[in-house]
Design an enzyme around this catalytic site. Structure first.
Site, short mmCIF file in Angstrom:
data_model
loop_
_atom_site.label_atom_id
_atom_site.label_comp_id
_atom_site.label_asym_id
_atom_site.label_seq_id
_atom_site.Cartn_x
_atom_site.Cartn_y
_atom_site.Cartn_z
N ALA A 54 20.59 78.41 74.57
CA ALA A 54 22.01 78.38 74.21
C ALA A 54 22.57 79.75 73.89
O ALA A 54 23.78 79.94 73.80
CB ALA A 54 22.22 77.44 73.01
N GLY A 55 21.67 80.72 73.69
CA GLY A 55 22.11 82.05 73.24
C GLY A 55 22.91 82.78 74.31
O GLY A 55 22.92 82.39 75.49
N ARG A 97 22.57 91.38 75.37
CA ARG A 97 22.00 92.65 75.81
C ARG A 97 21.83 92.75 77.33
O ARG A 97 21.52 93.82 77.84
CB ARG A 97 20.66 92.90 75.09
N SER A 121 19.71 91.14 133.90
CA SER A 121 20.17 91.95 132.77
C SER A 121 21.68 91.85 132.62
O SER A 121 22.42 91.78 133.61
CB SER A 121 19.79 93.41 132.99
C1 UD1 Z 1 13.27 85.01 68.31
C2 UD1 Z 1 12.46 84.82 67.03
C3 UD1 Z 1 11.52 86.00 66.85
C4 UD1 Z 1 10.63 86.08 68.07
C5 UD1 Z 1 11.45 86.18 69.34
C6 UD1 Z 1 10.56 86.10 70.54
C7 UD1 Z 1 13.95 83.60 65.52
C8 UD1 Z 1 14.85 83.70 64.36
N1 UD1 Z 1 13.38 84.73 65.90
O1 UD1 Z 1 14.04 86.19 68.14
O2 UD1 Z 1 10.74 85.82 65.68
O3 UD1 Z 1 9.79 87.19 67.93
O4 UD1 Z 1 12.39 85.09 69.42
O5 UD1 Z 1 11.32 86.18 71.71
O6 UD1 Z 1 13.76 82.54 66.06
N2 UD1 Z 1 18.98 80.44 71.00
C9 UD1 Z 1 19.69 79.26 70.97
N3 UD1 Z 1 20.63 79.09 70.01
C10 UD1 Z 1 20.90 80.03 69.08
C11 UD1 Z 1 20.17 81.22 69.12
C12 UD1 Z 1 19.21 81.40 70.09
O7 UD1 Z 1 19.49 78.38 71.80
O8 UD1 Z 1 21.77 79.78 68.25
C13 UD1 Z 1 17.97 80.61 72.04
C14 UD1 Z 1 18.22 81.81 72.92
O9 UD1 Z 1 19.00 81.45 74.05
C15 UD1 Z 1 16.81 82.23 73.33
C16 UD1 Z 1 15.96 81.81 72.13
O10 UD1 Z 1 16.73 80.86 71.43
O11 UD1 Z 1 16.38 81.54 74.46
C17 UD1 Z 1 15.60 82.98 71.24
O12 UD1 Z 1 16.79 83.52 70.72
P1 UD1 Z 1 17.01 85.09 70.55
O13 UD1 Z 1 18.36 85.33 70.03
O14 UD1 Z 1 16.60 85.77 71.79
O15 UD1 Z 1 15.98 85.36 69.39
P2 UD1 Z 1 15.21 86.68 69.15
O16 UD1 Z 1 16.06 87.61 68.42
O17 UD1 Z 1 14.60 87.14 70.42
MG MG Z 2 14.96 86.79 72.62
#
Ligand code: UD1
Ligand code: MG
Length: 450
Positions: free
Chosen positions: A10-11, A15, A403
């Site tokens: 969902a993120g 970046r 040809s």
């Molecule tokens: C997260 C972990 C971190 C780990 C890392 C590995 C947490 C708080 N931290 O950090 O410890 O080392 O992954 O990759 O979990 N997502 C949602 N909804 C949200 C936020 C995120 O679905 O509200 C999804 C993102 O799309 C992604 C995943 O969760 O697929 C990880 O989210 P991201 O924001 O990338 O977390 P990191 O900062 O990488």
């Molecule tokens: Mg991540």
């Protein structure tokens, strides 16, 4: 034990700096999410639950019927994301495997080991960690004096000492489902205004319940993709994995570093792949072939003992002993029967070339059905398009096309017919008949063997 998987997607993927949602960025020809999806399905035997939010419609459409969806709106962190699946999963499964759509390299073997660990764990969950010097922004694993995991600290909140820790959170977990859905509402709001899934460690520890950690056997598996640099790294690793498997299966890659084989491709034994070759989609290459250098083989089926030199093949079929190129272009619906020779600067679209037919130089065949042992002279063109519609051309067995002949479709050449160089054929030519001129006239019957 019943295991259901949740894939977080969902993120925003800020970046990546992209108009395209991160999980839709292609990795060796497939959108990134497909790898996590396929791996999860292999481990659980079930369609995963995908948590979507940012650009939910685009992601849902791309994933199609291969997952069940829950929408997280707004996106308040990874803990909040998992919580959205409660209505779908609570009471429906014993274990919940949580992974992310941006971790395409995790293998089913590693996730199976994680599930296995949790199946034997008296505590509420097991998690995957990795030991590496380059932290890539991952959370740090804090262990106590007994080696027990007690906390995950996110990089933004870590102290300078904690930043020195090399054991990192991969972001793959296997939970006892009942405990998970009871514990999720207890996650406190982080300083960043999010609910971190990683805070479940501290919650379990406060209940004096052990959290198990499995250290990933291969660092390469744990590459998460946050930037386009990570995307390129993941692509290189994935490519290496695929190339090695083909070499072990009996395929020679002269230069693996410049060989691009997508995951859906199949290749027969003793085939030689020369540098800068791209095998894409569901391409199938037979045994003892030579592909490349400089070739693109996309969704094309190639028989045994074929040679493809510096050419582009898209959605075509080649039977055995066909040779193509250099600089040939086969487009959708090109079908080359056994022993066809197609030389340089030719293009074939939606056409059948019979056994042993030769098309050596500078020709275009579109919407044509060509019999066996036909010789297509240099520069021959099917004029298959009149500006409004496409028309067919039929060429019988053993025809000899002079040809620079223009075949103005719809048109038929009976078997054994010949055309003179430069003929513009606007009317059908009967069997064993010679046609010449502009527009071409049939001038006489051919003698036997002429
Ligand atoms: C997260 C972990 C971190 C780990 C890392 C590995 C947490 C708080 N931290 O950090 O410890 O080392 O992954 O990759 O979990 N997502 C949602 N909804 C949200 C936020 C995120 O679905 O509200 C999804 C993102 O799309 C992604 C995943 O969760 O697929 C990880 O989210 P991201 O924001 O990338 O977390 P990191 O900062 O990488
Ligand atoms: Mg991540």
């Amino acid at each position: 034990m019943k295991v259901t998987s949740i894939i977080l997607a969902a993120g925003k993927g800020t970046r990546m700096r992209s108009g395209l949602p991160k999980v839709l960025h292609p990795l060796l020809g497939k959108p990134m999410f497909e790898y996590a999806l396929e791996t999860a399905r292999q481990v659980t035997g079930l369609d995963p639950v995908m948590v979507i939010g940012h650009e939910a419609d685009a992601v849902r459409q791309a994933v199609g019927s291969h997952a069940r969806f829950v929408v997280q709106e707004p996106q308040l962190g990874t803990g909040h994301a998992v919580q959205q699946s409660e209505s779908l999963l609570s009471g429906q499964t014993e274990l919940v495997l949580v992974t992310s759509a941006d971790m395409p390299l995790l293998t089913p073997e590693t996730l199976n080991a994680l599930v296995e660990k949790q199946a034997h764990n008296s505590g509420p969950f097991s998690m995957l960690t990795v030991i590496r010097a380059d932290a890539r922004g991952f959370g740090r694993i804090i262990r106590d004096d007994h080696g027990q995991v007690v906390e995950i600290v996110e990089e933004a909140q870590a102290t300078p000492e904690q930043l020195q820790i090399h054991e990192l959170n991969v972001g793959a977990y296997c939970f006892d489902a009942q405990w998970l859905f009871e514990a999720l509402p207890r996650i406190p709001l982080s300083p960043k205004g999010e609910y971190y899934l990683t805070d479940l460690v501290a919650i379990a520890v406060a209940q004096e319940k052990p959290v198990q950690a499995l250290v990933a056997p291969d660092v390469a598996e744990t590459i998460g993709i946050n930037t386009r640099i990570h995307l390129a790294e993941a692509q290189a690793l994935l490519r290496q994995r695929i190339n090695r498997a083909w070499m072990l299966a009996g395929v020679t890659l002269e230069d693996p570093a410049s060989t691009y084989i997508e995951p859906g491709v199949r290749i027969g034994q003793d085939t030689l792949i020369l540098p800068n070759s791209h095998l894409q989609g569901n391409a199938v290459v037979g045994k003892n072939c030579t592909i490349g250098p400089n070739s693109v083989i996309q969704n094309t089926r190639i028989g045994d003992r074929c040679k493809i030199h510096a050419s582009v093949l898209e959605s075509a079929v080649l039977e055995d002993d066909v040779d193509v190129g250099p600089f040939a272009h086969l487009r959708k619906g090109a079908y080359l029967a056994a022993g066809v020779h197609m030389g340089n600067f030719g293009e074939i679209k939606n056409s059948y070339l019979g056994t042993g037919t030769k098309m050596g130089h500078f020709s275009y065949m579109g919407d044509a059905t060509i019999g066996p042992d036909v010789n297509i002279g240099a520069g021959t063109i099917t004029c298959n398009y009149d500006g409004r519609e496409k028309h067919p051309t039929e060429i019988g067995a053993g025809v000899f096309i002079g040809s620079d002949t223009m075949l103005v479709a719809p048109v038929k050449l009976g078997k054994g017919a010949r055309t003179g160089a430069g003929a513009v054929v606007t009317k059908d030519v009967a069997e064993d008949t010679l046609a010449v001129g502009v527009p071409a006239r049939s001038i006489r019957k051919l003698k036997k063997g002429e």
